[in-house]
Design a protein around this motif. Structure first.
Motif, mmCIF file in Angstrom:
data_model
loop_
_atom_site.group_PDB
_atom_site.id
_atom_site.type_symbol
_atom_site.label_atom_id
_atom_site.label_comp_id
_atom_site.label_asym_id
_atom_site.label_seq_id
_atom_site.Cartn_x
_atom_site.Cartn_y
_atom_site.Cartn_z
ATOM 1 N N GLU A 69 0.832 -1.207 0.000
ATOM 2 C CA GLU A 69 0.000 0.000 0.000
ATOM 3 C C GLU A 69 0.866 1.256 0.000
ATOM 4 O OE1 GLU A 69 -2.615 -0.294 3.349
ATOM 5 O OE2 GLU A 69 -3.553 -2.132 2.619
ATOM 6 N N GLU A 70 1.918 1.259 0.789
ATOM 7 C CA GLU A 70 2.817 2.421 0.857
ATOM 8 C C GLU A 70 3.520 2.639 -0.483
ATOM 9 O OE1 GLU A 70 4.811 5.619 2.837
ATOM 10 O OE2 GLU A 70 2.950 4.534 3.155
ATOM 11 N N ARG B 66 1.068 4.194 -2.855
ATOM 12 C CA ARG B 66 0.846 5.599 -2.527
ATOM 13 C C ARG B 66 2.029 6.445 -2.984
ATOM 14 N NH1 ARG B 66 1.956 9.302 1.300
ATOM 15 N NH2 ARG B 66 3.364 7.945 2.446
#
Length: 89
Positions: A39-40, A43
């Motif tokens: 997820e990071e 992003r």
């Protein structure tokens, strides 16, 4: 003799079961961290792509004829960089 053997077998089974539980917890933790990192990464890629788009737009608006001093000359060189063309001294 059979009872002593059974006790040792059960003890070993309990130890192995405990190790399996510990390994499963480690696997779960690694899986969780992987999901967080995925997820990071997503992003950060979105941020960098939007930054690249903004940068590209700024470059398109940039006057290609303007000459800027080299950073090395400005910061490190002994001679001072001259003023930018079209600016006041």
């Amino acid at each position: 003799i059979a009872l002593a053997t059974d006790a040792r077998v059960f003890k070993r089974l309990r130890e192995q079961q405990r190790q399996i539980e510990i390994q499963q917890q480690e696997i779960d933790q690694i899986r969780f961290e992987k999901e967080l990192l995925t997820e990071e990464t997503k992003r950060l890629r979105e941020i960098s792509q939007s930054g690249a788009r903004a940068s590209r737009i700024q470059r398109e608006d940039f006057n290609a004829d303007a000459q800027y001093p080299y950073l090395h000359q400005t910061v490190e060189a002994r001679t001072r960089a001259g003023p930018l063309e079209g600016t006041r001294q």
